[in-house]
Design a protein around this motif. Sequence first.
Motif, PDB file in Angstrom:
ATOM      1  N   PRO A 159      50.930  28.823  44.902  1.00 39.88           N
ATOM      2  CA  PRO A 159      50.103  27.709  45.383  1.00 39.88           C
ATOM      3  C   PRO A 159      49.461  27.939  46.744  1.00 39.88           C
ATOM      4  CG  PRO A 159      52.388  27.269  45.888  1.00 39.88           C
ATOM      5  CD  PRO A 159      52.341  28.642  45.268  1.00 39.88           C
ATOM      6  N   ARG A 160      49.483  29.182  47.235  1.00 42.58           N
ATOM      7  CA  ARG A 160      48.947  29.473  48.560  1.00 42.58           C
ATOM      8  C   ARG A 160      47.594  30.176  48.440  1.00 42.58           C
ATOM      9  NH1 ARG A 160      52.966  26.811  49.313  1.00 42.58           N
ATOM     10  NH2 ARG A 160      54.727  27.310  50.682  1.00 42.58           N
ATOM     11  N   PRO A 161      46.797  30.176  49.512  1.00 42.33           N
ATOM     12  CA  PRO A 161      45.529  30.906  49.502  1.00 42.33           C
ATOM     13  C   PRO A 161      45.744  32.415  49.349  1.00 42.33           C
ATOM     14  CG  PRO A 161      45.604  29.331  51.317  1.00 42.33           C
ATOM     15  CD  PRO A 161      46.985  29.412  50.753  1.00 42.33           C
ATOM     16  N   ARG A 162      44.675  33.117  49.015  1.00 38.82           N
ATOM     17  CA  ARG A 162      44.743  34.555  48.733  1.00 38.82           C
ATOM     18  C   ARG A 162      45.294  35.366  49.899  1.00 38.82           C
ATOM     19  NH1 ARG A 162      44.940  39.230  48.889  1.00 38.82           N
ATOM     20  NH2 ARG A 162      43.743  40.819  47.759  1.00 38.82           N
ATOM     21  N   GLY A 180      36.487  35.827  47.826  1.00 38.23           N
ATOM     22  CA  GLY A 180      35.139  35.498  47.392  1.00 38.23           C
ATOM     23  C   GLY A 180      35.047  34.129  46.747  1.00 38.23           C
ATOM     24  N   VAL A 181      33.853  33.776  46.310  1.00 38.34           N
ATOM     25  CA  VAL A 181      33.604  32.467  45.699  1.00 38.34           C
ATOM     26  C   VAL A 181      34.411  32.306  44.421  1.00 38.34           C
ATOM     27  CG1 VAL A 181      31.860  30.972  44.657  1.00 38.34           C
ATOM     28  CG2 VAL A 181      31.313  32.276  46.734  1.00 38.34           C
ATOM     29  N   ALA A 182      34.428  33.347  43.596  1.00 42.47           N
ATOM     30  CA  ALA A 182      35.145  33.268  42.317  1.00 42.47           C
ATOM     31  C   ALA A 182      36.636  33.031  42.538  1.00 42.47           C
ATOM     32  CB  ALA A 182      34.926  34.555  41.522  1.00 42.47           C
ATOM     33  N   GLY A 183      37.188  33.676  43.557  1.00 41.87           N
ATOM     34  CA  GLY A 183      38.611  33.479  43.852  1.00 41.87           C
ATOM     35  C   GLY A 183      38.904  32.068  44.308  1.00 41.87           C
ATOM     36  N   TRP A 184      38.036  31.508  45.135  1.00 43.13           N
ATOM     37  CA  TRP A 184      38.226  30.126  45.587  1.00 43.13           C
ATOM     38  C   TRP A 184      38.127  29.157  44.416  1.00 43.13           C
ATOM     39  CZ3 TRP A 184      35.505  29.114  50.981  1.00 43.13           C
ATOM     40  CH2 TRP A 184      36.169  29.873  51.950  1.00 43.13           C
ATOM     41  N   GLU A 185      37.180  29.407  43.510  1.00 47.95           N
ATOM     42  CA  GLU A 185      37.042  28.532  42.336  1.00 47.95           C
ATOM     43  C   GLU A 185      38.302  28.597  41.474  1.00 47.95           C
ATOM     44  OE1 GLU A 185      33.531  29.971  40.488  1.00 47.95           O
ATOM     45  OE2 GLU A 185      32.159  28.745  41.710  1.00 47.95           O
ATOM     46  N   SER A 186      38.865  29.795  41.328  1.00 50.50           N
ATOM     47  CA  SER A 186      40.101  29.955  40.548  1.00 50.50           C
ATOM     48  C   SER A 186      41.265  29.238  41.215  1.00 50.50           C
ATOM     49  CB  SER A 186      40.408  31.449  40.391  1.00 50.50           C
ATOM     50  OG  SER A 186      41.624  31.642  39.699  1.00 50.50           O
ATOM     51  N   TYR A 187      41.323  29.309  42.545  1.00 51.99           N
ATOM     52  CA  TYR A 187      42.402  28.648  43.289  1.00 51.99           C
ATOM     53  C   TYR A 187      42.303  27.129  43.153  1.00 51.99           C
ATOM     54  CZ  TYR A 187      45.281  27.352  47.352  1.00 51.99           C
ATOM     55  OH  TYR A 187      46.231  26.800  48.174  1.00 51.99           O
ATOM     56  N   ILE A 188      41.114  26.595  43.287  1.00 54.09           N
ATOM     57  CA  ILE A 188      40.920  25.146  43.157  1.00 54.09           C
ATOM     58  C   ILE A 188      41.260  24.691  41.739  1.00 54.09           C
ATOM     59  CG2 ILE A 188      39.186  23.302  43.179  1.00 54.09           C
ATOM     60  CD1 ILE A 188      37.779  24.886  45.428  1.00 54.09           C
ATOM     61  N   ALA A 189      40.863  25.491  40.749  1.00 57.54           N
ATOM     62  CA  ALA A 189      41.168  25.141  39.362  1.00 57.54           C
ATOM     63  C   ALA A 189      42.676  25.101  39.127  1.00 57.54           C
ATOM     64  CB  ALA A 189      40.510  26.145  38.421  1.00 57.54           C
ATOM     65  N   LEU A 190      43.403  26.039  39.747  1.00 55.38           N
ATOM     66  CA  LEU A 190      44.859  26.055  39.602  1.00 55.38           C
ATOM     67  C   LEU A 190      45.475  24.797  40.207  1.00 55.38           C
ATOM     68  CD1 LEU A 190      47.471  27.713  38.871  1.00 55.38           C
ATOM     69  CD2 LEU A 190      47.436  28.496  41.248  1.00 55.38           C
ATOM     70  N   THR A 238      40.693  32.482  59.722  1.00 58.03           N
ATOM     71  CA  THR A 238      41.540  32.518  58.528  1.00 58.03           C
ATOM     72  C   THR A 238      40.706  32.334  57.264  1.00 58.03           C
ATOM     73  OG1 THR A 238      43.415  31.631  59.776  1.00 58.03           O
ATOM     74  CG2 THR A 238      43.518  31.463  57.380  1.00 58.03           C
ATOM     75  N   LEU A 239      39.823  31.357  57.294  1.00 56.29           N
ATOM     76  CA  LEU A 239      38.965  31.130  56.133  1.00 56.29           C
ATOM     77  C   LEU A 239      38.046  32.316  55.882  1.00 56.29           C
ATOM     78  CD1 LEU A 239      38.017  27.362  56.663  1.00 56.29           C
ATOM     79  CD2 LEU A 239      39.506  28.318  54.889  1.00 56.29           C
ATOM     80  N   GLY A 240      37.554  32.932  56.956  1.00 58.31           N
ATOM     81  CA  GLY A 240      36.722  34.119  56.803  1.00 58.31           C
ATOM     82  C   GLY A 240      37.488  35.263  56.161  1.00 58.31           C
ATOM     83  N   LEU A 241      38.734  35.470  56.596  1.00 58.02           N
ATOM     84  CA  LEU A 241      39.568  36.509  56.005  1.00 58.02           C
ATOM     85  C   LEU A 241      39.812  36.223  54.528  1.00 58.02           C
ATOM     86  CD1 LEU A 241      41.505  38.947  56.126  1.00 58.02           C
ATOM     87  CD2 LEU A 241      43.291  37.364  56.929  1.00 58.02           C
ATOM     88  N   ASP A 242      40.117  34.969  54.211  1.00 56.71           N
ATOM     89  CA  ASP A 242      40.401  34.613  52.830  1.00 56.71           C
ATOM     90  C   ASP A 242      39.167  34.807  51.952  1.00 56.71           C
ATOM     91  OD1 ASP A 242      42.630  33.372  51.165  1.00 56.71           O
ATOM     92  OD2 ASP A 242      40.923  32.099  50.619  1.00 56.71           O
ATOM     93  N   PHE A 243      38.004  34.447  52.468  1.00 59.78           N
ATOM     94  CA  PHE A 243      36.776  34.608  51.692  1.00 59.78           C
ATOM     95  C   PHE A 243      36.463  36.090  51.483  1.00 59.78           C
ATOM     96  CE2 PHE A 243      32.161  34.942  51.181  1.00 59.78           C
ATOM     97  CZ  PHE A 243      31.962  34.059  50.129  1.00 59.78           C
ATOM     98  N   ALA A 244      36.723  36.904  52.504  1.00 56.38           N
ATOM     99  CA  ALA A 244      36.477  38.339  52.371  1.00 56.38           C
ATOM    100  C   ALA A 244      37.374  38.960  51.296  1.00 56.38           C
ATOM    101  CB  ALA A 244      36.713  39.035  53.711  1.00 56.38           C
ATOM    102  N   LEU A 245      38.598  38.436  51.178  1.00 58.52           N
ATOM    103  CA  LEU A 245      39.537  38.957  50.188  1.00 58.52           C
ATOM    104  C   LEU A 245      39.289  38.399  48.795  1.00 58.52           C
ATOM    105  CD1 LEU A 245      42.837  38.723  52.280  1.00 58.52           C
ATOM    106  CD2 LEU A 245      41.695  40.830  51.569  1.00 58.52           C
TER     107      LEU A 245
END
Length: 383
Positions: A86-89, A224-234, A215-222
């Motif tokens: 349940p944590r960010p990437r 991306g948009v698709a990863g954030w969408e997958s995280y929100i969906a989870l 932190t958000l910049g690091l997470d987005f670099a790791l």
Amino acid sequence: MRNTPSTFNSFLRWAGVGLVVLISVVFYSAMAIVFHKNTLVNDFLGFYAAGAQLNAGDGARLHDHRVQKEYQEKVQPAMTVVVPFPRPRYYAEIFRPLAKFPEEQALWIWQGVQILGLLGTWWLLVLRYQAEILMLTAFFFPLPAGIAHGQDTGWMTFLAALSVYLYQSGYAFWSGAILALCLAKWHLLLLVPVAMVLGRQWALLQGFLGVSVLTLGLDFALDGVAGWESYIALLRRQDLDRMTPGLTLMPNLQGLFANLGIGSLWWVGLIFVLGCFAVCALRLPWPKALLAAQLGAILAVPHSFQYDLAFTLFPLVVLLSEGATGAVKWAGFLLLVPPLYLSTAFPPPWAGILALIPVVLLTGMAMQSAAGLLQRKRAQAAA
């Protein structure tokens, strides 16, 4: 000979503190041993499998529920329920080195790190207050509960405590920056920047936002948009059993209203809690306003556990040490002692007591803030 009584009293004081700490350490260790086998297939499994997934070069699918199931079955073939990550990437990177060890060894290492966080929190409390403060806080149940279940409670509590300690020492910017390191549990920080704005804590806000952006910049670099969408969906899925401990067991408004049999009206409590939080954020000094923000977030979010309350330890001690009275004093004290947390062992409505006490505490803080404001206005008018 004149110093003998004071030396003896000092010895008794430290002996009493040492005995309480020793008993609490034995208590913590017993909890870790009792829950060890269960933790291997529950909370820690999600963390460990996330690290294994990254080590396998499969980070792009970190929050894909079906892929999580595959990796967790490799670790625990007999598992029956998937434990979501349940944590960010970016936070999963912490578990890369742990996943190189067998899971059982990794759990002991992880819990050792959390215990270091616990000891760090105690150290900060002793630095700020007297050693006797440990007699009140050593059995704060959310801390051992979180550590025993393989959660990151120990160091998250330490970071929150360090943030308050730095603020009290005059380092507001760094206090905000340290607090932002807890963003992996972002749901507990939802109201923190709001409290900083309402309380005009600009240095705190600068530090907090600075680290948050990085932190958000690091997470987005790791990810991306698709990863954030997958995280929100989870996070939005309602069919994952391990995402909630059971509605009536949660220390939030949905848990409280479910225990009262009026779950559909929880939004009424949400409006009330947010109003109390706003009053506290406007009128209370920062460590107390932080406590209001923490309590407000824990009560408002749809997903919270007992061990999330560990985050409030240092601000709670600040509140109780600075002249808390009436319902505020007693509600704060109840949050520090173990019996309150046993209420969830009983059926509804008694299980709802755990969620009720934070509501009482936040309400009392808001009422005392409003009463103080009225008294000052009357004094000004009389002058």
